[in-house]
Design a protein around this motif. Structure first.
Motif, PDB file in Angstrom:
ATOM      1  N   VAL A  89       0.387   8.406   5.097  1.00 24.39           N
ATOM      2  CA  VAL A  89       1.396   8.912   4.170  1.00 24.39           C
ATOM      3  C   VAL A  89       2.287   7.774   3.704  1.00 24.39           C
ATOM      4  N   GLY A  90       3.043   8.018   2.629  1.00 26.29           N
ATOM      5  CA  GLY A  90       3.943   7.026   2.077  1.00 26.29           C
ATOM      6  C   GLY A  90       5.330   7.094   2.690  1.00 26.29           C
ATOM      7  N   PHE A  91       6.240   6.324   2.099  1.00 22.63           N
ATOM      8  CA  PHE A  91       7.596   6.225   2.628  1.00 22.63           C
ATOM      9  C   PHE A  91       8.317   7.568   2.622  1.00 22.63           C
ATOM     10  N   ASN A  92       8.266   8.290   1.515  1.00 24.29           N
ATOM     11  CA  ASN A  92       8.994   9.553   1.419  1.00 24.29           C
ATOM     12  C   ASN A  92       8.519  10.568   2.449  1.00 24.29           C
ATOM     13  N   GLU A  93       7.198  10.618   2.659  1.00 22.96           N
ATOM     14  CA  GLU A  93       6.654  11.535   3.662  1.00 22.96           C
ATOM     15  C   GLU A  93       7.063  11.111   5.061  1.00 22.96           C
ATOM     16  N   MET A  94       7.135   9.800   5.294  1.00 19.37           N
ATOM     17  CA  MET A  94       7.578   9.309   6.598  1.00 19.37           C
ATOM     18  C   MET A  94       9.012   9.753   6.879  1.00 19.37           C
ATOM     19  N   VAL A  95       9.876   9.627   5.874  1.00 16.05           N
ATOM     20  CA  VAL A  95      11.272  10.050   6.029  1.00 16.05           C
ATOM     21  C   VAL A  95      11.340  11.539   6.324  1.00 16.05           C
TER      22      VAL A  95
ATOM     23  N   ASP B  41      17.771   9.440   2.821  1.00 19.53           N
ATOM     24  CA  ASP B  41      17.002   8.564   3.699  1.00 19.53           C
ATOM     25  C   ASP B  41      17.837   8.078   4.885  1.00 19.53           C
ATOM     26  N   LYS B  42      19.129   7.873   4.654  1.00 20.39           N
ATOM     27  CA  LYS B  42      20.008   7.343   5.702  1.00 20.39           C
ATOM     28  C   LYS B  42      20.181   8.305   6.865  1.00 20.39           C
ATOM     29  N   GLN B  43      19.752   9.555   6.703  1.00 23.28           N
ATOM     30  CA  GLN B  43      19.821  10.501   7.817  1.00 23.28           C
ATOM     31  C   GLN B  43      18.930  10.067   8.979  1.00 23.28           C
ATOM     32  N   ARG B  44      17.950   9.221   8.694  1.00 21.70           N
ATOM     33  CA  ARG B  44      17.097   8.674   9.756  1.00 21.70           C
ATOM     34  C   ARG B  44      17.925   7.896  10.779  1.00 21.70           C
ATOM     35  N   LEU B  45      19.079   7.404  10.341  1.00 19.49           N
ATOM     36  CA  LEU B  45      19.913   6.552  11.193  1.00 19.49           C
ATOM     37  C   LEU B  45      20.922   7.345  12.023  1.00 19.49           C
ATOM     38  N   PHE B  46      20.829   8.662  12.000  1.00 20.29           N
ATOM     39  CA  PHE B  46      21.757   9.496  12.768  1.00 20.29           C
ATOM     40  C   PHE B  46      21.474   9.442  14.261  1.00 20.29           C
ATOM     41  N   VAL B  47      20.256   9.052  14.633  1.00 20.37           N
ATOM     42  CA  VAL B  47      19.870   9.040  16.053  1.00 20.37           C
ATOM     43  C   VAL B  47      19.350   7.655  16.444  1.00 20.37           C
ATOM     44  N   ILE B  48      19.213   7.432  17.735  1.00 22.44           N
ATOM     45  CA  ILE B  48      18.682   6.165  18.232  1.00 22.44           C
ATOM     46  C   ILE B  48      17.221   6.036  17.804  1.00 22.44           C
ATOM     47  N   PRO B  49      16.823   4.898  17.253  1.00 26.39           N
ATOM     48  CA  PRO B  49      15.423   4.728  16.822  1.00 26.39           C
ATOM     49  C   PRO B  49      14.475   4.689  18.010  1.00 26.39           C
ATOM     50  N   GLY B  50      13.206   4.941  17.758  1.00 25.05           N
ATOM     51  CA  GLY B  50      12.237   5.016  18.846  1.00 25.05           C
ATOM     52  C   GLY B  50      11.045   4.096  18.682  1.00 25.05           C
ATOM     53  N   CYS B  51      10.340   3.880  19.789  1.00 22.10           N
ATOM     54  CA  CYS B  51       9.094   3.106  19.771  1.00 22.10           C
ATOM     55  C   CYS B  51       7.981   3.908  19.127  1.00 22.10           C
ATOM     56  N   THR B  52       8.051   5.221  19.292  1.00 24.86           N
ATOM     57  CA  THR B  52       7.098   6.111  18.637  1.00 24.86           C
ATOM     58  C   THR B  52       7.862   7.318  18.136  1.00 24.86           C
ATOM     59  N   GLY B  53       7.198   8.107  17.288  1.00 22.32           N
ATOM     60  CA  GLY B  53       7.869   9.270  16.736  1.00 22.32           C
ATOM     61  C   GLY B  53       6.862  10.209  16.104  1.00 22.32           C
ATOM     62  N   LEU B  54       7.356  11.215  15.415  1.00 24.12           N
ATOM     63  CA  LEU B  54       6.479  12.219  14.816  1.00 24.12           C
ATOM     64  C   LEU B  54       5.558  11.593  13.776  1.00 24.12           C
TER      65      LEU B  54
ATOM     66  N   ASP C 230       0.799  -1.223   0.000  1.00 19.63           N
ATOM     67  CA  ASP C 230       0.000   0.000   0.000  1.00 19.63           C
ATOM     68  C   ASP C 230       0.836   1.280   0.000  1.00 19.63           C
ATOM     69  N   VAL C 231       2.158   1.154   0.139  1.00 13.96           N
ATOM     70  CA  VAL C 231       3.015   2.338   0.163  1.00 13.96           C
ATOM     71  C   VAL C 231       4.126   2.195  -0.860  1.00 13.96           C
ATOM     72  N   ASP C 232       4.601   3.324  -1.350  1.00 11.16           N
ATOM     73  CA  ASP C 232       5.731   3.325  -2.268  1.00 11.16           C
ATOM     74  C   ASP C 232       7.030   3.224  -1.480  1.00 11.16           C
ATOM     75  N   GLY C 233       8.103   2.829  -2.174  1.00 10.70           N
ATOM     76  CA  GLY C 233       9.391   2.772  -1.511  1.00 10.70           C
ATOM     77  C   GLY C 233       9.684   1.412  -0.910  1.00 10.70           C
ATOM     78  N   PRO C 234      10.767   1.320  -0.126  1.00 14.85           N
ATOM     79  CA  PRO C 234      11.224   0.033   0.399  1.00 14.85           C
ATOM     80  C   PRO C 234      10.383  -0.553   1.533  1.00 14.85           C
ATOM     81  N   MET C 235       9.535   0.253   2.153  1.00 14.47           N
ATOM     82  CA  MET C 235       8.741  -0.228   3.284  1.00 14.47           C
ATOM     83  C   MET C 235       7.493  -0.960   2.798  1.00 14.47           C
ATOM     84  N   PHE C 236       7.132  -2.090   3.463  1.00 17.16           N
ATOM     85  CA  PHE C 236       5.935  -2.839   3.088  1.00 17.16           C
ATOM     86  C   PHE C 236       4.819  -2.603   4.098  1.00 17.16           C
ATOM     87  N   LYS C 237       3.660  -2.179   3.610  1.00 14.25           N
ATOM     88  CA  LYS C 237       2.468  -2.004   4.435  1.00 14.25           C
ATOM     89  C   LYS C 237       1.262  -2.457   3.633  1.00 14.25           C
TER      90      LYS C 237
END
Length: 219
Positions: free
Chosen positions: A180-186, A158-171, A98-105
């Motif tokens: 929203v799709g993958f690009n908007e998520m990034v 996209d790899k800038q997402r990896l600059f910080v510790i990942p979270g259980c929740t986020g913006l 249902d989403v574009d990009g590398p993520m599957f939903k």
């Protein structure tokens, strides 16, 4: 929530690393909050475990390799919300993403169990990630940790997402979620990293509690 209009934001990695007080206090808060969460929510987690086990007698927990800060791999824990053979079923469902990009939903994913639908809708499948927080793999708030296969398709932006510790929740999870799709998520993750601070983190956590009670389209 207004999304960033284009991929023009390049984060200053050195500036992010230099925020010692923020990251130090955040780590202490994460540890204490996760420990309290495990204690307070243990009755709920026990009920969920019993329901998962009684539905198909499979494992209660599910662990999956994810990519964290600076590309470091770790095992992320969740309550199992899919059938045991979900991995084998994925190849046949790729075209229904249902989403574009590398993520599957997939909204009506046939791999999800009955109890799985409920715990995913209310984000209760994420509760075992308190263990990841205690270990330092994750934070309460931050970008969601991606799969290795997803990172292989990442652009440098996209790899800038990896600059910080990942979270259980986020913006992304607290606002748009699956709308929203993958690009908007990034873009939302990049915006979070730019604006990260104690009050902003608290706002996201409050929003997340509201979503657990009244889901915002998660699946």
């Amino acid at each position: 929530m207004k999304l960033l209009e284009s991929k023009v934001v390049l984060l200053n990695r050195d500036k992010i690393k230099s925020r010692f007080i923020y990251h130090g206090v955040k780590r202490v808060f994460d540890f204490l909050a996760a420990a309290c969460g495990i204690i307070i929510l243990s009755p709920l987690m026990l009920i969920i475990a019993v329901l998962i086990k009684s539905e198909d007698h499979g494992p209660v927990f599910y662990k999956q390799k994810r990519i964290g800060q600076n590309g470091k791999a770790f095992e992320m824990y969740k309550f199992r919300s899919m059938f045991v053979n979900a991995g084998q079923m994925l190849a046949k469902l790729k075209e229904q993403n249902d989403v574009d990009g590398p993520m599957f939903k997939m909204k009506d994913d046939p791999r999800v169990t009955k109890i799985g639908h409920f715990i995913r809708k209310h984000s209760l499948d994420e509760l075992p990630q308190f263990l990841n927080i205690l270990r330092g793999d994750m934070s309460l708030v931050g970008p969601r940790p991606p799969l290795p296969s997803e990172v292989e398709e990442y652009s440098e932006y996209d790899k800038q997402r990896l600059f910080v510790i990942p979270g259980c929740t986020g913006l992304w999870q607290a606002t748009e979620r699956n709308e929203v799709g993958f690009n908007e998520m990034v873009q939302l993750d990049i915006e979070y990293i730019q604006r990260a601070g104690f009050l902003f983190d608290l706002w996201i956590m409050v929003k997340t509690v509201g979503i657990v009670i009244k889901p915002n389209g998660s699946y």
